[in-house]
Design a protein around this motif. Structure first.
Motif, PDB file in Angstrom:
ATOM      1  N   VAL A   4       6.364  37.002  48.049  1.00 31.49           N
ATOM      2  CA  VAL A   4       7.115  35.799  48.413  1.00 31.49           C
ATOM      3  C   VAL A   4       7.771  35.252  47.147  1.00 31.49           C
ATOM      4  O   VAL A   4       7.142  35.179  46.096  1.00 31.49           O
ATOM      5  CB  VAL A   4       6.165  34.734  49.006  1.00 31.49           C
ATOM      6  CG1 VAL A   4       6.914  33.426  49.244  1.00 31.49           C
ATOM      7  CG2 VAL A   4       5.522  35.240  50.286  1.00 31.49           C
ATOM      8  N   ARG A   5       9.044  34.873  47.263  1.00 36.39           N
ATOM      9  CA  ARG A   5       9.725  34.299  46.105  1.00 36.39           C
ATOM     10  C   ARG A   5       9.502  32.782  46.077  1.00 36.39           C
ATOM     11  O   ARG A   5       9.859  32.099  47.044  1.00 36.39           O
ATOM     12  CB  ARG A   5      11.208  34.593  46.222  1.00 36.39           C
ATOM     13  CG  ARG A   5      12.016  33.955  45.141  1.00 36.39           C
ATOM     14  CD  ARG A   5      13.475  34.228  45.395  1.00 36.39           C
ATOM     15  NE  ARG A   5      14.297  33.626  44.376  1.00 36.39           N
ATOM     16  CZ  ARG A   5      15.548  33.949  44.177  1.00 36.39           C
ATOM     17  NH1 ARG A   5      16.112  34.878  44.922  1.00 36.39           N
ATOM     18  NH2 ARG A   5      16.232  33.364  43.239  1.00 36.39           N
ATOM     19  N   PRO A   6       8.938  32.260  44.986  1.00 39.79           N
ATOM     20  CA  PRO A   6       8.777  30.806  44.925  1.00 39.79           C
ATOM     21  C   PRO A   6      10.152  30.139  45.019  1.00 39.79           C
ATOM     22  O   PRO A   6      11.117  30.613  44.408  1.00 39.79           O
ATOM     23  CB  PRO A   6       8.160  30.556  43.544  1.00 39.79           C
ATOM     24  CG  PRO A   6       7.613  31.874  43.103  1.00 39.79           C
ATOM     25  CD  PRO A   6       8.467  32.921  43.763  1.00 39.79           C
ATOM     26  N   ALA A   7      10.226  29.055  45.775  1.00 39.82           N
ATOM     27  CA  ALA A   7      11.522  28.423  46.039  1.00 39.82           C
ATOM     28  C   ALA A   7      12.244  28.037  44.751  1.00 39.82           C
ATOM     29  O   ALA A   7      13.466  28.108  44.663  1.00 39.82           O
ATOM     30  CB  ALA A   7      11.309  27.197  46.918  1.00 39.82           C
ATOM     31  N   ALA A   8      11.480  27.657  43.730  1.00 39.05           N
ATOM     32  CA  ALA A   8      12.123  27.164  42.500  1.00 39.05           C
ATOM     33  C   ALA A   8      12.435  28.281  41.505  1.00 39.05           C
ATOM     34  O   ALA A   8      12.985  28.007  40.436  1.00 39.05           O
ATOM     35  CB  ALA A   8      11.216  26.128  41.841  1.00 39.05           C
ATOM     36  N   PHE A   9      12.083  29.510  41.822  1.00 39.73           N
ATOM     37  CA  PHE A   9      12.299  30.619  40.865  1.00 39.73           C
ATOM     38  C   PHE A   9      13.733  31.127  40.947  1.00 39.73           C
ATOM     39  O   PHE A   9      14.149  31.704  41.937  1.00 39.73           O
ATOM     40  CB  PHE A   9      11.306  31.747  41.158  1.00 39.73           C
ATOM     41  CG  PHE A   9      11.472  32.939  40.248  1.00 39.73           C
ATOM     42  CD1 PHE A   9      11.596  32.789  38.878  1.00 39.73           C
ATOM     43  CD2 PHE A   9      11.486  34.228  40.776  1.00 39.73           C
ATOM     44  CE1 PHE A   9      11.740  33.885  38.045  1.00 39.73           C
ATOM     45  CE2 PHE A   9      11.626  35.337  39.948  1.00 39.73           C
ATOM     46  CZ  PHE A   9      11.752  35.166  38.577  1.00 39.73           C
ATOM     47  N   ILE A  51       4.734  39.632  35.445  1.00 37.33           N
ATOM     48  CA  ILE A  51       3.829  39.525  36.597  1.00 37.33           C
ATOM     49  C   ILE A  51       2.486  40.128  36.209  1.00 37.33           C
ATOM     50  O   ILE A  51       2.398  40.880  35.230  1.00 37.33           O
ATOM     51  CB  ILE A  51       4.379  40.236  37.855  1.00 37.33           C
ATOM     52  CG1 ILE A  51       4.578  41.733  37.609  1.00 37.33           C
ATOM     53  CG2 ILE A  51       5.656  39.588  38.334  1.00 37.33           C
ATOM     54  CD1 ILE A  51       4.893  42.505  38.893  1.00 37.33           C
ATOM     55  N   GLY A  52       1.449  39.832  36.957  1.00 42.73           N
ATOM     56  CA  GLY A  52       0.162  40.410  36.604  1.00 42.73           C
ATOM     57  C   GLY A  52      -1.004  39.929  37.437  1.00 42.73           C
ATOM     58  O   GLY A  52      -0.832  39.336  38.500  1.00 42.73           O
ATOM     59  N   LEU A  53      -2.192  40.185  36.900  1.00 39.57           N
ATOM     60  CA  LEU A  53      -3.467  39.896  37.575  1.00 39.57           C
ATOM     61  C   LEU A  53      -4.413  39.239  36.566  1.00 39.57           C
ATOM     62  O   LEU A  53      -4.134  39.259  35.359  1.00 39.57           O
ATOM     63  CB  LEU A  53      -4.091  41.213  38.071  1.00 39.57           C
ATOM     64  CG  LEU A  53      -3.374  41.920  39.231  1.00 39.57           C
ATOM     65  CD1 LEU A  53      -3.983  43.287  39.479  1.00 39.57           C
ATOM     66  CD2 LEU A  53      -3.413  41.073  40.500  1.00 39.57           C
ATOM     67  N   PRO A  54      -5.518  38.705  37.023  1.00 38.43           N
ATOM     68  CA  PRO A  54      -6.469  38.125  36.073  1.00 38.43           C
ATOM     69  C   PRO A  54      -6.940  39.178  35.074  1.00 38.43           C
ATOM     70  O   PRO A  54      -7.122  40.341  35.435  1.00 38.43           O
ATOM     71  CB  PRO A  54      -7.635  37.678  36.960  1.00 38.43           C
ATOM     72  CG  PRO A  54      -7.050  37.535  38.326  1.00 38.43           C
ATOM     73  CD  PRO A  54      -5.970  38.552  38.421  1.00 38.43           C
ATOM     74  N   GLY A  63       1.487  27.263  34.168  1.00 39.87           N
ATOM     75  CA  GLY A  63       2.692  28.034  33.840  1.00 39.87           C
ATOM     76  C   GLY A  63       2.884  29.279  34.699  1.00 39.87           C
ATOM     77  O   GLY A  63       3.895  29.963  34.597  1.00 39.87           O
ATOM     78  N   LEU A  64       1.886  29.602  35.523  1.00 40.97           N
ATOM     79  CA  LEU A  64       2.010  30.783  36.379  1.00 40.97           C
ATOM     80  C   LEU A  64       1.962  30.378  37.850  1.00 40.97           C
ATOM     81  O   LEU A  64       1.211  29.477  38.218  1.00 40.97           O
ATOM     82  CB  LEU A  64       0.870  31.774  36.115  1.00 40.97           C
ATOM     83  CG  LEU A  64       0.765  32.356  34.715  1.00 40.97           C
ATOM     84  CD1 LEU A  64      -0.402  33.327  34.643  1.00 40.97           C
ATOM     85  CD2 LEU A  64       2.066  33.053  34.307  1.00 40.97           C
ATOM     86  N   PRO A 108       7.419  32.167  36.363  1.00 40.62           N
ATOM     87  CA  PRO A 108       8.740  31.991  36.978  1.00 40.62           C
ATOM     88  C   PRO A 108       9.844  31.712  35.966  1.00 40.62           C
ATOM     89  O   PRO A 108      10.503  30.683  36.012  1.00 40.62           O
ATOM     90  CB  PRO A 108       8.518  30.805  37.929  1.00 40.62           C
ATOM     91  CG  PRO A 108       7.390  30.042  37.336  1.00 40.62           C
ATOM     92  CD  PRO A 108       6.548  30.995  36.535  1.00 40.62           C
ATOM     93  N   ARG A 109      10.001  32.658  35.034  1.00 39.89           N
ATOM     94  CA  ARG A 109      11.064  32.559  34.034  1.00 39.89           C
ATOM     95  C   ARG A 109      11.629  33.955  33.868  1.00 39.89           C
ATOM     96  O   ARG A 109      10.904  34.875  33.550  1.00 39.89           O
ATOM     97  CB  ARG A 109      10.449  32.112  32.700  1.00 39.89           C
ATOM     98  CG  ARG A 109      10.827  30.710  32.313  1.00 39.89           C
ATOM     99  CD  ARG A 109      10.583  30.348  30.866  1.00 39.89           C
ATOM    100  NE  ARG A 109       9.757  31.242  30.096  1.00 39.89           N
ATOM    101  CZ  ARG A 109       8.548  30.929  29.622  1.00 39.89           C
ATOM    102  NH1 ARG A 109       8.032  29.765  29.864  1.00 39.89           N
ATOM    103  NH2 ARG A 109       7.871  31.792  28.894  1.00 39.89           N
TER     104      ARG A 109
END
Ligand code: A2P
Length: 274
Positions: free
Chosen positions: A43-48, A58-61, A21-22, A111-112
Motif C-alpha cells: 500500500v502506498r502511504p497517501a503522503a509519500f 525499505i526493510g524489516l526489523p 521516521g518509518l 517515505p523519502r
C-alpha cells in the motif's frame, strides 16, 4: 512461479514495532518468479510522493534497529500501489527474510525518495532507451507505465539482459499487462518495444547487451538505428560491472551524463546496485 492469494497472516510473525521516521506499509501481493527473484506490492502511504524511477529505503526489523536497503519503485508515480522487484540472497540479511513476506504483513518504508533515473534529468529527445541487467529493470517498470514518458518521447525501448529465460518473467509481465493499464494502455501501442537478451542459454538475441551494442546486434534489433546521441536518450540500471561498461560505451558514442541539476543525454543510477 507462485502467486500468493490473500493468505491468512501467520500469527507467529511479530507485528512490526512503530519506528520514528518509518511507515509500516501493508503487503498486498507477492509473486515469486524464480528461486532467486520475487516482486511484491505494498500500500502506498497517501503522503509519500516520488518521481517515477526513484528509489526509497525499505526493510524489516533488525537486531538493534530496522534493516533497510535501497529499492527502486517498480511502479509509476501515479499508482496507488508501490511495487518492488528483488533478488533473494540466501545469506543476505534482508532478502533472506524479505522473500518470506506474505500479503497482510507489514514492511518498513522510509517515505523519502531520491534518484537519477528520472525524465527530468534528460534533455529532450525522440527515442528513450532503457537498458538493464537482472533486477536493474525495476525502475523502468515504472517509466514504461508513466504517461509523461510518452508525452516526451515518440518511441520507447526497454532492454534487459539476463542469464536465463525464466529471469525475464517480471519484465515480460509488465509489458504484457500494459495494454490494460488504466493510464497508458490506450496509447502505448507500438511505441513501446521490449528487447531481451540472454547470456547463458539460446535466445533470439544472445549475449550481453554491451556486446550487442558494439557489434551491431542491438541496432539490428532496433530496426537499423543504433544508439545515437542526436536523437536517443538512455537510462542505465543494473550490476556495477554493467553500469561501468555501458556508461563507457555511451560516452564513446558521444552521450553526456545527466543529473537532476544538469540534464544530459544519458543517466546512470550509482546509488545502489540492482
Ligand atoms: P553474463 O552471464 O555474461 O555474466 P548477474 O546475474 O550476474 O547480475 O547478471 C545479469 C546479467 O547481466 C547476465 O546476463 C550477465 O551476463 C550480464 N552482465 C554481467 N556483467 C555485465 C557487464 N559488465 N556488461 C553487460 N552485461 C553484464
Amino acid at each position: 512461479m507462485q502467486q500468493h492469494a490473500l493468505a491468512p497472516v501467520d500469527v507467529a510473525r511479530p507485528e512490526l514495532a512503530p519506528v520514528s521516521g518509518l511507515e509500516i506499509v501493508e503487503v498486498l501481493a507477492v509473486r515469486h518468479w524464480t528461486e532467486k527473484l520475487f516482486s511484491f506490492d505494498v500500500v502506498r502511504p497517501a503522503a509519500f510522493r516520488f518521481r517515477t524511477g526513484e528509489f526509497a529505503m525499505i526493510g524489516l526489523p533488525g537486531e538493534k534497529k530496522p534493516l533497510l536497503r535501497a529499492y527502486s519503485m517498480a511502479s509509476p508515480a501515479w499508482d496507488d500501489k508501490l511495487s518492488f522487484y528483488s533478488i533473494k540472497v540466501p545469506d543476505g540479511p534482508l532478502t533472506s527474510r524479505l522473500q518470506d513476506i506474505v500479503p497482510g504483513e507489514g514492511i518498513y518504508l522510509r517515505p523519502r525518495a531520491t534518484g537519477t533515473l528520472v525524465l527530468d534529468a534528460l534533455v529532450p529527445g525522440e527515442r528513450l532507451v532503457l537498458i538493464s541487467t537482472g533486477t536493474g529493470i525495476a525502475p523502468f517498470a515504472g517509466t514504461v507505465r508513466d504517461p509523461e514518458t510518452y508525452d516526451k518521447f515518440a518511441e520507447v525501448v526497454l532492454i534487459q539482459t539476463c542469464r536465463h529465460r525464466a529471469e525475464l518473467g517480471f519484465g515480460e509481465s509488465v509489458i504484457a499487462s500494459i495494454g490494460a493499464d488504466p493510464l497508458v494502455g490506450g496509447f502505448v501501442g507500438d511505441r513501446l518495444r521490449h528487447v531481451t537478451t540472454l547470456t547463458r542459454e539460446p535466445h533470439t538475441l544472445a549475449g550481453r547487451v554491451t556486446t550487442l551494442a558494439e557489434n551491431g546486434g542491438l541496432a539490428r534489433a532496433f530496426g537499423g538505428r543504433g544508439l545515437d546521441p542526436e536523437t536517443d536518450r538512455v537510462m542505465i540500471c543494473g550490476s556495477m560491472g554493467f553500469l561501468k561498461d555501458m556508461a563507457a560505451i555511451a560516452e564513446r558514442l558521444g552521450f553526456e551524463e545527466g543529473a537532476n541539476n544538469r540534464p544530459g543525454s544519458y543517466l546512470v543510477e550509482r546509488a545502489f546496485v540492482g
